[in-house]
Design a protein around this motif. Structure first.
Motif, PDB file in Angstrom:
ATOM      1  N   PHE A  16       0.825  -1.358  -0.300  1.00  0.00           N
ATOM      2  CA  PHE A  16       0.203   0.135   0.099  1.00  0.00           C
ATOM      3  C   PHE A  16       0.597   1.200   0.123  1.00  0.00           C
ATOM      4  O   PHE A  16       2.101   1.221   0.393  1.00  0.00           O
ATOM      5  CB  PHE A  16      -0.666   0.110   1.143  1.00  0.00           C
ATOM      6  N   ALA A  17       0.546   2.393  -0.374  1.00  0.00           N
ATOM      7  CA  ALA A  17       0.598   3.882  -0.833  1.00  0.00           C
ATOM      8  C   ALA A  17      -0.297   4.069   0.486  1.00  0.00           C
ATOM      9  O   ALA A  17      -1.012   3.953   1.198  1.00  0.00           O
ATOM     10  CB  ALA A  17       1.275   4.483  -1.506  1.00  0.00           C
ATOM     11  N   TYR A  18       1.199   5.352   1.321  1.00  0.00           N
ATOM     12  CA  TYR A  18       0.064   5.958   2.422  1.00  0.00           C
ATOM     13  C   TYR A  18      -0.030   6.948   1.986  1.00  0.00           C
ATOM     14  O   TYR A  18       0.968   7.872   1.154  1.00  0.00           O
ATOM     15  CB  TYR A  18       1.105   5.758   3.762  1.00  0.00           C
ATOM     16  N   LEU A  19      -1.209   7.823   2.074  1.00  0.00           N
ATOM     17  CA  LEU A  19      -1.057   9.130   1.882  1.00  0.00           C
ATOM     18  C   LEU A  19      -1.372  10.210   3.547  1.00  0.00           C
ATOM     19  O   LEU A  19      -0.610  11.418   3.038  1.00  0.00           O
ATOM     20  CB  LEU A  19      -2.300   9.948   1.088  1.00  0.00           C
ATOM     21  N   GLY A  20      -2.280   9.665   3.855  1.00  0.00           N
ATOM     22  CA  GLY A  20      -2.503  10.768   4.843  1.00  0.00           C
ATOM     23  C   GLY A  20      -3.961  10.880   6.068  1.00  0.00           C
ATOM     24  O   GLY A  20      -4.892  10.177   4.818  1.00  0.00           O
ATOM     25  N   ASP A  21      -4.261  11.626   6.089  1.00  0.00           N
ATOM     26  CA  ASP A  21      -5.595  12.242   6.831  1.00  0.00           C
ATOM     27  C   ASP A  21      -6.745  12.173   5.588  1.00  0.00           C
ATOM     28  O   ASP A  21      -6.543  12.419   4.855  1.00  0.00           O
ATOM     29  CB  ASP A  21      -5.597  13.258   7.242  1.00  0.00           C
ATOM     30  N   ALA A  22      -7.322  11.172   6.069  1.00  0.00           N
ATOM     31  CA  ALA A  22      -8.721  11.308   5.340  1.00  0.00           C
ATOM     32  C   ALA A  22     -10.109  12.259   5.489  1.00  0.00           C
ATOM     33  O   ALA A  22     -11.092  12.330   4.132  1.00  0.00           O
ATOM     34  CB  ALA A  22      -9.774   9.685   5.471  1.00  0.00           C
ATOM     35  N   ALA A  23      -9.958  13.343   6.011  1.00  0.00           N
ATOM     36  CA  ALA A  23     -10.779  13.732   7.606  1.00  0.00           C
ATOM     37  C   ALA A  23     -10.760  15.280   5.672  1.00  0.00           C
ATOM     38  O   ALA A  23     -11.787  15.865   5.416  1.00  0.00           O
ATOM     39  CB  ALA A  23     -10.570  14.776   8.591  1.00  0.00           C
ATOM     40  N   LEU A  55      -6.079   8.045   4.741  1.00  0.00           N
ATOM     41  CA  LEU A  55      -6.160   7.196   2.590  1.00  0.00           C
ATOM     42  C   LEU A  55      -4.875   6.294   2.568  1.00  0.00           C
ATOM     43  O   LEU A  55      -3.581   6.545   2.709  1.00  0.00           O
ATOM     44  CB  LEU A  55      -6.456   8.944   1.979  1.00  0.00           C
ATOM     45  N   TRP A  56      -5.140   5.062   1.857  1.00  0.00           N
ATOM     46  CA  TRP A  56      -4.247   4.324   2.056  1.00  0.00           C
ATOM     47  C   TRP A  56      -4.953   3.984   0.221  1.00  0.00           C
ATOM     48  O   TRP A  56      -5.914   3.605  -0.155  1.00  0.00           O
ATOM     49  CB  TRP A  56      -3.998   2.787   2.706  1.00  0.00           C
ATOM     50  N   TYR A  57      -3.511   3.849  -0.707  1.00  0.00           N
ATOM     51  CA  TYR A  57      -3.939   3.095  -1.709  1.00  0.00           C
ATOM     52  C   TYR A  57      -2.915   1.688  -1.880  1.00  0.00           C
ATOM     53  O   TYR A  57      -2.343   1.281  -1.798  1.00  0.00           O
ATOM     54  CB  TYR A  57      -3.115   4.315  -2.969  1.00  0.00           C
ATOM     55  N   HIS A  58      -4.152   0.718  -2.363  1.00  0.00           N
ATOM     56  CA  HIS A  58      -3.639  -0.401  -2.777  1.00  0.00           C
ATOM     57  C   HIS A  58      -2.605  -0.651  -4.006  1.00  0.00           C
ATOM     58  O   HIS A  58      -3.270  -1.556  -4.657  1.00  0.00           O
ATOM     59  CB  HIS A  58      -4.477  -1.529  -2.633  1.00  0.00           C
ATOM     60  N   SER A  59      -1.862   0.153  -3.891  1.00  0.00           N
ATOM     61  CA  SER A  59      -0.706   0.055  -5.204  1.00  0.00           C
ATOM     62  C   SER A  59      -1.173  -0.660  -5.939  1.00  0.00           C
ATOM     63  O   SER A  59      -0.607  -1.249  -7.132  1.00  0.00           O
ATOM     64  CB  SER A  59       0.525   1.058  -5.154  1.00  0.00           C
ATOM     65  N   ALA A  60      -0.443  -2.428  -4.878  1.00  0.00           N
ATOM     66  CA  ALA A  60       0.313  -3.593  -5.632  1.00  0.00           C
ATOM     67  C   ALA A  60      -1.089  -4.731  -5.781  1.00  0.00           C
ATOM     68  O   ALA A  60      -0.933  -5.852  -6.148  1.00  0.00           O
ATOM     69  CB  ALA A  60       1.056  -3.297  -4.903  1.00  0.00           C
ATOM     70  N   GLY A  61      -1.771  -4.260  -5.471  1.00  0.00           N
ATOM     71  CA  GLY A  61      -3.592  -5.433  -5.653  1.00  0.00           C
ATOM     72  C   GLY A  61      -4.581  -4.383  -6.143  1.00  0.00           C
ATOM     73  O   GLY A  61      -3.963  -3.906  -7.688  1.00  0.00           O
ATOM     74  N   CYS A  62      -5.524  -4.119  -6.451  1.00  0.00           N
ATOM     75  CA  CYS A  62      -6.551  -3.579  -6.780  1.00  0.00           C
ATOM     76  C   CYS A  62      -6.342  -2.669  -7.017  1.00  0.00           C
ATOM     77  O   CYS A  62      -7.264  -1.849  -7.891  1.00  0.00           O
ATOM     78  CB  CYS A  62      -7.771  -4.207  -5.684  1.00  0.00           C
ATOM     79  N   ARG A  63      -6.022  -1.227  -6.999  1.00  0.00           N
ATOM     80  CA  ARG A  63      -5.887  -0.260  -7.341  1.00  0.00           C
ATOM     81  C   ARG A  63      -6.801   1.048  -6.388  1.00  0.00           C
ATOM     82  O   ARG A  63      -7.383   1.278  -7.127  1.00  0.00           O
ATOM     83  CB  ARG A  63      -5.328   0.026  -8.735  1.00  0.00           C
ATOM     84  N   ARG A  64      -7.290   0.127  -5.799  1.00  0.00           N
ATOM     85  CA  ARG A  64      -8.249   1.296  -5.001  1.00  0.00           C
ATOM     86  C   ARG A  64      -7.759   2.150  -3.811  1.00  0.00           C
ATOM     87  O   ARG A  64      -7.063   1.607  -3.049  1.00  0.00           O
ATOM     88  CB  ARG A  64      -9.613   0.028  -4.262  1.00  0.00           C
ATOM     89  N   TRP A  65      -8.545   3.262  -3.426  1.00  0.00           N
ATOM     90  CA  TRP A  65      -8.399   4.461  -2.653  1.00  0.00           C
ATOM     91  C   TRP A  65      -9.567   3.581  -1.670  1.00  0.00           C
ATOM     92  O   TRP A  65     -10.137   3.216  -1.505  1.00  0.00           O
ATOM     93  CB  TRP A  65      -8.527   5.451  -2.859  1.00  0.00           C
TER      94      TRP A  65
END
Lengths: 90, 205, 985
Positions: A16-23, A55-65
């Motif tokens: 996963f790639a991390y973005l940060g606060d989802a708010a 917010l995390w992005y499943h970059s190596a999987g389903c590519r969903r945020w």
């Protein structure tokens, strides 16, 4: 750490790639206070000790945020959902 | 780097052959989309809000789809869920544009279809010790009671993104990005060699 | 020889030869290096870190602070290997460390004489002396004197692996509690992994004379192992150390696959790193035998009482011709008596307590072992131990012994419970720290939890193994725990003998009781400060045996008591982990994947020199025979392209397929310029910003159909842009109907550039009109080439020349290249690499990675005029910040050296001519430079304060790192064809 992806199942956090606060939500760019609102949206973050929606992005999987609820003190993950529509965006 | 691969350029597919102790073949792998037997592939992506209708349309046309990391077959096609409303579809004995046309007919405007026939190395991995070799890079639980026939995963193996699925009790089929195929085969070869590894379909190097 | 007559878990029918410091010895399978050395009468095994004091083995496990050796030779030489965990194999070679010229005679042991200067805080105090003293005098001396083993000076010839395992219950440790837990969990059908650091299952049961279920402890171990091996849901992992507990119920472990062999077996790794994902974990790691601090306690021959017993019972090795035991507790006394029964000549048990329990006293009497109660060992003598002085209220006496076993009680091995921040808690009733908060899913059984009696360990293991399985969803049948006889667990808390002479707290770091007192006097009283100030608990053993004594001493000095003094934090790894096993397969050329382009083999055959760009291997240039350096090749490639035609593989660009009715809307929102108005069959250059207004990426996007676009990204940002687009579609604007697919791997893409490129293209297309009218600049054609190969042809130019990019399915990439080469042969078509590509884009003033560096906004790059004012897009609001519009901001311009023969270098900073080279005077920096064969001199691009206003001005380009300092002339970044006429012909 493992993150239970709603589509793929539990996966190593390395996927996963991390973005940060989802708010924060993107402000109205045409509002009169857009400059201030965007400054806050881009730079200003709380740093809570405890549960936080991130917010995390499943970059190596389903590519969903994903919106991941993680306790910043223990890394315990209590909830995971697709970000945005809540239905995987499809 | 191991001695096993010392003389193989890292940009080349590991050549077909037997690696590891002689007489033992605990793991076998075969490239399924060679120039001799091409395999068409395409991504099928449901349009906004159309996943349910797309599944119904494809089922009616003979291809059952699960909106899950599962593989399914029908109408001569093999579909694998790679994300919500997303599938990788494979077809034997067909060209990429033919597969795209075929899927477009099934999907009736409910999906975006993109030819991916040249995007992957498709590799079938089987053998008594296949799981023992795969656990050296796959970070998904492959225990048969957990990852069952038809189950699929899109994940990363040895720094290489892959989609794989269990075709039947014995074979795992991997789709590996074309430019990552040499690195993937290097990892697989060193991981499987201790069990005896037979690799086919990758050319003579 | 001190090998006992019989007994032990060694195979006396086979003899193994080994060498220590060049001297040959023999041992048996089942021995460790330490047990074999002891059996050969070798007690001196190393020299201490600081004072070079002679040291012997003190433990029989991985907690060993002293007996560190260099194992093996040559490229396989491994320093700081614990002799206590090295399995003996035939031909083993080991050498002692930290001694010169020999272990027996060590010149630097004079350090002991200057020990007043090497006490606690030595490093810190010395650093305060004049710096010159440190560099010239102290450091060289200390480097020589201190230090552990030598790393090998050749590359490691062995291989390593990483693997992942999943289980319901991970059991760490296979002593009584661990075996019972594994049995209980295994019988429920749960997937169980039993990890054991030792090469043999059993833990302390291998060394003790206990009765379990009516039979011997060894019989119990054998039965348990047989049962566990027979269960398909149980994986036994001996020689595996679980070194860390991590978030999400993950554990790190190292399996020593081939360390017990002279070299790993063919096709097998030396070690394997395991990531174990466990729903539940039972930690049954046992306890450490606690040392007692007394004068002379570091003499070779003085060791843990339980280790002394283990060497006798498990390995049939006497630690000396005769021995005594200095104890505070029943467990050590019982173990010592076991050793005496195994044949060790045990002369005396010195116990601090007024009396032993009757059963132990009777056993001692029956074995003829003298018991000295209320006794303390106050001195030792001999280079290796020859005698000890015992003090009792009744007087002092000297005993002649070669070995002394010491036990101050049990310190639970709770390290793994602390890895996620758990703090141990003090239990007064057992005078020990026990696990406090443990990692989620972990339970602690047996001695690690402070449960010491064998029967209790078995019961606790059974109970926690069953509950772990049931928590993981398996119904554990309530099978009874194995039964054991009661074992006495009496003890007296006792840490420190008062007396004269060096009494060592931490033998690995040569920390004495005096050093702890000094730290106390100087105010370093908190345990974490004590550790840093004295180095107590540092280095390879991380104070497994010494921490407890250290903090007990500090508690004594502060009068605060042990619980208030606290303990230091245990962190991973539990034992040292080789970097090689953390890297696994990823070393050397396998460090990261090497991605070949579709034309890689072709380029190789042309003699290309390659360069890594990210993971890609790209041709940098194609040298020809006779060319003296890369620059000559690159100059030729540039000239050939500008004068005739050149060809390059650009497949590495990211390519994203976008379909759906809202693609135009999406593109308008991610690019600063308009794309919804782009005509079908046209391409447009676009710039995208981050939301903070800085440039993220650029590239060309083409419209293939009303609802179908294909985007290219830079090679470096392919994954990042895809992620960004998914963010826009899933998080920001989920209402947009756009479908994405990466097609980076699907399409090979080759750029043909130069005035003759149209003629070359014309020869390979299948009837497509490629004339200027049929395929104008920025036009896109779809059709086929080479007699039926699907193709997309984009009329684009990065070089500034007439040019095309031709995309075909990747399998045809090499064939396309060959077809272009054949078609272009009459025009002298020349393959070029990324070096020439870079030269040509700098000549044209096109920005690239050096300018798109995450610190530049569109205006900085002269791209502001592209920005549409008719729409919102990501980064628009923040790009409007006053700071981004400040005319003083460094802005892109071109540079020529005033002395045209001079070489420009990227990284040089700009100053006004005559201005001093200070930060205040800095006016920007050079981002890209190249030798322009077209102009015949170096050219550069750079960001200069008010650059566009300063055309023709001379500025100073100052490059102190490489000694560059010259005047350069500011000019337009478009060095050639500024009107862009050539690409439109």
């Amino acid at each position: 750490m493992r993150i239970p992806c709603p589509y793929c199942g539990a996966r190593s956090s390395h996927e996963f790639a991390y973005l940060g606060d989802a708010a924060p939500t993107r402000p109205d760019p045409s509002a009169p206070d857009a400059a201030e609102a965007f400054h806050s949206y881009v730079y200003e973050r709380d740093n809570p000790a405890g549960p936080m929606d991130e917010l995390w992005y499943h970059s190596a999987g389903c590519r969903r945020w994903l919106k991941v609820t993680r306790d910043t003190r223990t890394h315990a993950i209590t909830a995971v959902a697709f970000a945005g529509t809540g239905e995987g965006g499809r | 780097m191991s001695d096993l691969l010392e003389h193989i350029a890292p940009t080349r597919l590991v050549p077909e052959g037997h690696y590891g102790p002689e007489g033992a073949t605990g793991v076998s792998a075969r490239a399924a989309n060679t120039s001799a037997s091409p395999l068409a592939a395409a991504t099928l992506v449901a349009r906004k809000g159309a996943t349910g209708r797309l599944i119904v349309a494809c089922a009616a046309a003979g291809l059952p789809l699960a909106d899950a990391p599962r593989s399914s077959g029908g109408a001569g096609l093999e579909a694998v869920g790679t994300g919500p409303g997303r599938w990788l579809v494979l077809a034997e004995g067909m060209s990429g544009p033919d597969l795209v046309a075929r899927l477009a007919g099934m999907a009736q405007g409910l999906a975006a279809i993109t030819d991916q026939s040249d995007a992957h190395l498709i590799l079938d991995i089987c053998g008594e010790r296949a799981r023992a070799a795969l656990e050296k890079g796959v970070t998904v639980d492959l225990e048969p009671t957990v990852f069952r026939a038809g189950d699929a995963a899109t994940t990363v193996v040895s720094h290489v993104g892959v989609t794989f699925w269990q075709r039947d009790g014995a074979t795992y089929r991997f789709a590996v990005g074309r430019s990552f195929a040499p690195a993937f085969l290097r990892w697989l070869t060193v991981s499987a060699a201790e069990f005896g590894f037979a690799l086919a379909g990758t050319g003579r190097g | 020889m001190t090998r006992l007559v019989d007994g032990g878990l060694i195979d006396r029918s086979r003899t193994l030869s080994f060498a220590f410091d060049g001297k040959s010895f023999t041992g048996h399978p089942g021995d460790t290096l330490a047990s074999a050395l002891l059996a050969n009468g070798v007690r001196l095994m190393g020299r201490s870190f600081k004072y070079h004091r002679p040291r012997g083995v003190v433990t029989a496990g991985s907690e060993e602070p002293n007996a560190l050796v260099e194992l093996r030779t040559g490229a396989r030489r491994e320093p700081n290997t614990r002799a206590t965990t090295v399995e003996l194999y035939d031909g083993l070679e080991a050498a002692s460390q930290n001694r010169w010229p020999s272990l027996d005679v060590d010149v630097l042991s004079v350090n002991r004489l200057v020990s007043p200067f090497l006490g606690a805080g030595f490093y810190y105090k010395t650093f305060m002396w004049p710096a010159a003293f440190w560099e010239k005098l102290y450091e060289p001396v200390i480097r020589r004197a201190a230090g552990l083993g030598r790393a090998p000076d050749a590359p490691d010839p062995d291989t390593y692996e990483k693997a992942t395992a999943f289980c319901d219950v991970l059991v760490i440790g296979s002593g009584a509690a661990g075996l019972a837990a594994a049995q209980a969990a295994g019988r429920s059908g749960a997937r169980v992994i039993l990890a054991e650091e030792d090469f043999r299952l059993g833990g302390r049961l291998l060394s003790e004379r206990a009765v379990i279920d009516g039979g011997s402890a060894l019989d119990f171990v054998a039965r348990a192992e047989a049962e566990l091996s027979s269960l398909p849901n149980v994986r036994l992992m001996p020689r595996t150390t679980v070194f860390g507990a991590y978030d999400g119920s993950e554990y790190g472990a190292v399996e020593r696959v081939g360390d017990h062999l002279p070299a790993p077996l063919p096709f097998q790794p030396r070690q394997r790193l395991w990531r174990i994902v466990a729903k539940r974990c039972v930690l049954a790691a046992g306890a450490f035998d606690r040392p007692i601090v007394f004068p002379g306690n570091d003499r070779p021959g003085v060791m843990s009482a339980l280790a002394l017993a283990t060497y006798a019972t498990r390995y049939g090795a006497g630690a000396g011709a005769n021995a005594a035991v200095f104890s505070t507790n029943d467990h050590a006394v019982a173990a010592a008596l076991d050793a005496a029964e195994a044949g060790l000549k045990l002369d005396a048990i010195i116990d601090v307590r007024p009396a032993l329990p009757d059963a132990l006293a009777a056993r001692a009497k029956a074995l003829g072992v003298r018991v000295i109660t209320e006794g303390e060992v106050v001195a030792t003598s001999g280079k290796c131990l020859t005698s000890i002085t015992v003090r009792t209220p009744r007087g002092s006496e000297t005993l002649t012994v070669e070995a002394l076993g010491v036990s101050g009680g049990a310190t639970p091995n709770l390290n793994l419970t602390c890895h996620l921040g758990g703090k141990p808690v003090w239990r007064e009733d057992i005078a020990a720290f026990v696990p406090g908060a443990v990692p989620p899913g972990m339970a602690v059984a047996g001695a690690a939890a402070g449960t010491f009696a064998l029967a209790d360990c078995l019961a606790e293991g059974t109970r926690l193994g069953a509950s772990a399985a049931s928590d993981a969803g398996f119904a554990a049948s309530p099978a009874p725990a194995p039964q054991a006889e009661g074992s006495p667990t009496g003890f007296k808390p006792f840490f420190h003998v008062q007396g004269k002479g060096s009494a060592f707290v931490d033998q690995q770091n040569d920390v004495t009781a005096k050093d702890v007192a000094l730290a106390h006097r100087e105010g370093f009283r908190a345990v974490e400060l004590l550790k840093r100030y004295t180095t107590l608990g540092m280095a390879t053993d991380q104070g497994k045996t010494s921490n407890m004594a250290g903090l007990a001493l500090m508690a004594e000095l502060t009068g605060k008591g042990i619980p208030a003094t606290g303990t230091t934090v245990f962190r991973p790894p539990y034992t040292p982990v080789a970097l090689g096993v953390l890297a696994g397969h990823h070393r050397g050329i396998d460090f990261k994947p090497a991605r070949p382009t579709p034309t890689h083999e072709w380029a190789l055959a042309q003699g290309a020199v390659f360069v890594e760009t990210g993971l890609w291997m790209r041709a940098a240039y194609f040298p020809k025979p006779g060319e003296k350096d890369w620059l000559e090749s690159v100059n030729r490639e540039v000239k050939a392209t500008r004068e005739a035609v050149g060809v390059i593989d650009v497949s590495t660009f990211g390519k994203i397929d976008l379909q759906g009715p809202d693609v135009g809307v999406l593109l308008d929102r991610v690019y600063i310029n308009m794309f919804s108005t782009l005509a079908v069959g046209k391409a447009r250059y676009g710039v995208m910003l981050r939301e903070d207004g800085l440039v993220m990426d650029d590239g060309t996007t083409a419209r293939l159909a009303d609802d179908h676009y294909v985007m290219t990204t830079t090679t470096a940002n392919a994954a990042k842009v895809y992620q960004h687009l998914e963010f826009c579609l899933q998080v920001l604007w989920p209402e947009l109907d756009v479908c994405l697919a990466s097609v980076s791997e699907q399409w090979a893409q080759i750029a043909v550039s130069g005035p003759r490129s149209r003629e070359v293209l014309g020869k390979i297309v299948d009837g497509l009109d490629v004339s200027n009218a049929g395929l104008p600049f920025m036009g896109v054609a779809q059709g086929s080439v080479m007699g039926g190969v699907e193709a997309r042809i984009f009329r684009l130019s990065f070089s500034g020349e007439l040019g095309y990019e031709i995309a075909v399915p990747a399998r045809h990439g090499a064939a396309l290249m060959q077809a272009l080469m054949a078609a272009g042969a009459p025009f002298g078509i020349t393959p070029y690499g990324v070096e020439a590509l870079g030269v040509m884009r700098i000549e044209k003033g096109h920005v690239s990675g050096s300018e798109l560096n995450g610190q530049t906004c569109a205006r900085d790059l002269g791209l502001a005029k592209m920005a549409s004012t008719k729409k919102d897009y990501i980064g628009r609001v923040m790009a409007g910040r006053p700071a981004f519009a400040d005319p003083d901001r460094p802005t892109l311009v071109g540079f020529k050296p005033v002395d045209r023969a001079a070489r420009l270098r990227a990284g040089a900073h700009f100053l006004k001519v005559g201005a001093a080279a200070t930060t205040q005077n800095d006016e920007g920096y050079m981002t890209s430079t190249a030798f322009s064969p077209t102009l015949g001199h170096f050219i550069g691009l750079g960001l200069l304060k008010r650059g566009p206003e300063r055309m023709g001005e001379k500025v100073r380009a100052y490059d102190p790192v490489r000694g560059g300092d010259m005047e350069v002339e500011v000019c337009s970044p478009a060095f050639i064809d500024p009107q862009g006429e050539k690409q439109r012909v």
